[in-house]
Design a protein around this motif. Structure first.
Motif, mmCIF file in Angstrom:
data_model
loop_
_atom_site.group_PDB
_atom_site.id
_atom_site.type_symbol
_atom_site.label_atom_id
_atom_site.label_comp_id
_atom_site.label_asym_id
_atom_site.label_seq_id
_atom_site.Cartn_x
_atom_site.Cartn_y
_atom_site.Cartn_z
ATOM 1 N N ALA A 26 56.224 69.441 41.638
ATOM 2 C CA ALA A 26 57.641 69.116 41.453
ATOM 3 C C ALA A 26 58.174 68.346 42.654
ATOM 4 O O ALA A 26 59.001 67.448 42.513
ATOM 5 C CB ALA A 26 58.444 70.393 41.233
ATOM 6 N N THR A 29 57.268 64.880 42.198
ATOM 7 C CA THR A 29 58.166 64.320 41.180
ATOM 8 C C THR A 29 59.480 63.871 41.825
ATOM 9 O O THR A 29 59.977 62.770 41.564
ATOM 10 C CB THR A 29 58.450 65.377 40.093
ATOM 11 N N THR A 33 60.892 60.131 42.138
ATOM 12 C CA THR A 33 62.224 59.813 41.612
ATOM 13 C C THR A 33 63.081 59.140 42.684
ATOM 14 O O THR A 33 63.710 58.101 42.439
ATOM 15 C CB THR A 33 62.926 61.097 41.126
ATOM 16 N N LEU A 164 63.966 61.115 36.305
ATOM 17 C CA LEU A 164 63.297 62.353 36.717
ATOM 18 C C LEU A 164 62.338 62.827 35.622
ATOM 19 O O LEU A 164 61.199 63.220 35.889
ATOM 20 C CB LEU A 164 64.353 63.424 37.004
ATOM 21 N N LYS A 165 62.787 62.729 34.384
ATOM 22 C CA LYS A 165 61.930 63.149 33.270
ATOM 23 C C LYS A 165 60.833 62.128 32.989
ATOM 24 O O LYS A 165 59.700 62.493 32.672
ATOM 25 C CB LYS A 165 62.792 63.366 32.019
ATOM 26 N N THR A 167 59.269 60.392 35.025
ATOM 27 C CA THR A 167 58.171 60.410 35.990
ATOM 28 C C THR A 167 56.942 61.105 35.411
ATOM 29 O O THR A 167 55.832 60.901 35.886
ATOM 30 C CB THR A 167 58.562 61.139 37.287
ATOM 31 N N ALA A 168 57.147 61.926 34.363
ATOM 32 C CA ALA A 168 56.004 62.606 33.734
ATOM 33 C C ALA A 168 54.958 61.595 33.266
ATOM 34 O O ALA A 168 53.757 61.890 33.248
ATOM 35 C CB ALA A 168 56.492 63.452 32.554
ATOM 36 N N SER A 171 51.784 60.792 35.290
ATOM 37 C CA SER A 171 50.615 61.678 35.331
ATOM 38 C C SER A 171 49.396 60.959 34.757
ATOM 39 O O SER A 171 48.261 61.283 35.076
ATOM 40 C CB SER A 171 50.899 62.948 34.532
ATOM 41 N N GLU A 177 52.096 64.524 40.348
ATOM 42 C CA GLU A 177 53.451 65.072 40.170
ATOM 43 C C GLU A 177 53.390 66.301 39.268
ATOM 44 O O GLU A 177 52.320 66.805 38.958
ATOM 45 C CB GLU A 177 54.426 63.990 39.673
ATOM 46 N N LEU A 178 54.556 66.738 38.818
ATOM 47 C CA LEU A 178 54.658 68.026 38.130
ATOM 48 C C LEU A 178 53.788 68.123 36.874
ATOM 49 O O LEU A 178 53.020 69.078 36.716
ATOM 50 C CB LEU A 178 56.132 68.291 37.781
ATOM 51 N N TYR A 203 61.461 71.434 35.196
ATOM 52 C CA TYR A 203 62.189 70.183 34.897
ATOM 53 C C TYR A 203 63.664 70.479 34.663
ATOM 54 O O TYR A 203 64.561 69.788 35.160
ATOM 55 C CB TYR A 203 61.609 69.482 33.662
#
Lengths: 225, 262
Positions: A26, A29, A33, A164-165, A167-168, A171, A177-178, A203
């Motif tokens: 996180a 992440t 961000t 922020l979301k 950024t998934a 992966s 990241e998260l 998240y």
């Protein structure tokens, strides 16, 4: 024992291991961000100013860039930067590739947000500034942009939550990241429900305060505009 | 009335100015000389081109034809091999800094206090240290009767107060010339007087001014010369007593009849 009870039992048992591991993701992440936001805002400002330039070619280049970035899936951009460049000998670290990829798209969004903010400032403000002997650049810096900022803040906060979301997505290029941390954890533990639910919770814990802050700023700054 | 020096070269010279927006010709050949210290009122029906003339003088609007000189220096253009070439917005800044402009809608900077509104251009444009710019600003706010409002933001000020700050802001650049573009037209009737009083004070101090106004009594009282404009040209000009008491042109008479009867 029901599946539901078992789910909780495992989650609670594993929490001391899972949580620190996921929180480390996180943190990455948040770093991605933040770095992306800086890149997107600065590059977006340049694009927005290009659109206002008297040199028409700059405006056309900026508009074309924005159109292209919004038409291409960000995953494609990301793959070009990470895998594509690597194939011609330019191997970027995944963190850098992630920030560039997301930042290139983000700049297109931020350019539109900033442009709308500048246009929301009454043209009389610029006229008053230049009539006092300010150059166009001084008028922009001291008079127009500070006022545009009030209009820009709220949509920027909303963009940041989306970012922020999003950024998934990175992966997929192995940026640690998260979601990447979650996938790794799942492959090691085969406990997808626990891991992914916990990930969703993290998240939420990051997005929710941002959404509240955006809401507050929107209400506060819309006064007197 | 302060003395006006007609032997010196004019402070402003406008030569055969033409301006059109699309197909609409707003100025159709306007020429006028303004002596140093002279107060000129420009009157006429709306759409006559009065505001456009003022806005062309500091190049907020670029005229299609004609030239403007401020204190003998070309405004908005330079001469190259005998040709006139338009200069960039950036190069216009130093010459604009010598002309103060007051707008109908005040156009104060809403994110700055009254003091900051007045101090920002001496600080940023003239390069005065902030403290010096602010002390100049504070003197000027005092002069326009707003010493108690230095830290107020524009939204907390009445229209009349805002316009007085705007005048102080223009004066802070120590301009050679002040342009007033319908400075009282957006004000409630009871607030007009305080703004006119400030302009009257400047007139007494010998400031060169071009004043576009609908306040006929004020124009008659303050101006050394009155220009009556209609349909993009100066129809008639003369001393206020001639224009208001014995206008020569029928259009002037018709206009004055209409506005003075209201």
């Amino acid at each position: 024992m029901s599946g539901f009870a078992r789910f909780w039992e495992i989650l609670i048992a594993k929490l001391p291991v899972f949580l620190p591991y996921l929180l480390k993701g996180a943190l990455v992440t948040l770093k991605i961000t933040g770095a992306t936001l800086v890149v997107a805002a600065l590059f977006g400002l340049v694009l927005a100013l290009m659109q206002r330039s008297r040199l028409r070619v700059l405006g056309v280049v900026s508009a074309a860039y924005i159109e292209i970035m919004r038409s291409v899936p960000v995953l494609t951009t990301l793959f070009v930067i990470y895998f594509g460049l690597a194939s011609i000998g330019i191997q970027l670290p995944s963190f850098i590739a992630a920030v560039i990829g997301l930042g290139m798209l983000g700049a297109a969004y931020m350019a539109e947000i900033i442009r709308a903010g500048i246009e929301a400032v009454h043209h009389g403000q610029r006229e008053a500034a230049v009539s006092l002997g300010m150059t166009p650049a001084q008028a922009m810096r001291f008079i127009v942009l500070p006022q545009a900022l009030r209009v820009i803040v709220a949509p920027t906060a909303n963009y940041t939550i989306g970012l922020l979301k999003d950024t998934a997505i990175v992966s997929t290029v192995a940026a640690p990241e998260l979601l990447f941390a979650a996938k790794t954890l799942v492959s090691q533990t085969i406990l997808p429900m626990q891991v992914y639910m916990l990930t969703a919770g993290i998240y939420l814990a990051m997005s929710w305060p941002l959404a509240r802050a955006a809401h507050y700023l929107e209400a506060r700054l819309s006064r007197g505009v | 009335m302060s003395p006006t020096d007609h032997s010196a070269p004019p402070m402003v010279r406008v030569v055969d100015l033409h301006k059109q927006f699309g197909d609409h010709e707003v100025l159709r050949g306007v020429s006028v000389d303004v002596a140093m210290g002279e107060k000129i009122a420009i009157i006429g029906p709306s759409g006559a081109g009065k505001s456009t003339l003022l806005r062309c003088i500091n190049y907020l609007e670029r005229p299609q034809r004609g030239h403007i000189f401020l204190d003998g220096v070309l405004v908005g253009e330079r001469q190259e091999n005998g040709h006139y070439v338009q200069v960039s917005e950036r190069d216009l800044a130093p010459v604009r800094a010598q002309m103060g402009m007051v707008f109908q809608r005040f156009n104060l900077f809403p994110h700055l206090t009254a003091l900051q509104n007045v101090a920002i251009s001496p600080h940023r444009v003239l390069g005065l240290p902030k403290a010096e710019a602010e002390s100049r600003a504070s003197e000027l706010l005092d002069k326009v009767g707003l010493s108690g409002k230095t830290h107020a933001f524009p939204e907390k000020l009445s229209g009349g107060q805002q316009q007085r700050v705007a005048i102080a802001r223009a004066l802070a650049m120590r301009p050679k010339l002040m342009l007033f573009d319908e400075a009282t037209s957006a004000l409630d009737p009871e607030l007009i007087g305080e703004v006119l009083e400030v302009i009257r004070t400047l007139a007494r101090e010998g400031m060169t001014m071009l004043i576009v106004t609908h306040e006929m009594h004020f124009a008659e009282d303050v101006a050394d010369r009155v220009l009556f404009m209609d349909d993009g040209v100066i129809v008639e000009e003369g001393g206020p007593h001639v224009i208001f008491r014995a206008p020569q042109h029928e259009r002037t008479r018709a206009f004055l009849r209409a506005v003075l009867q209201r």
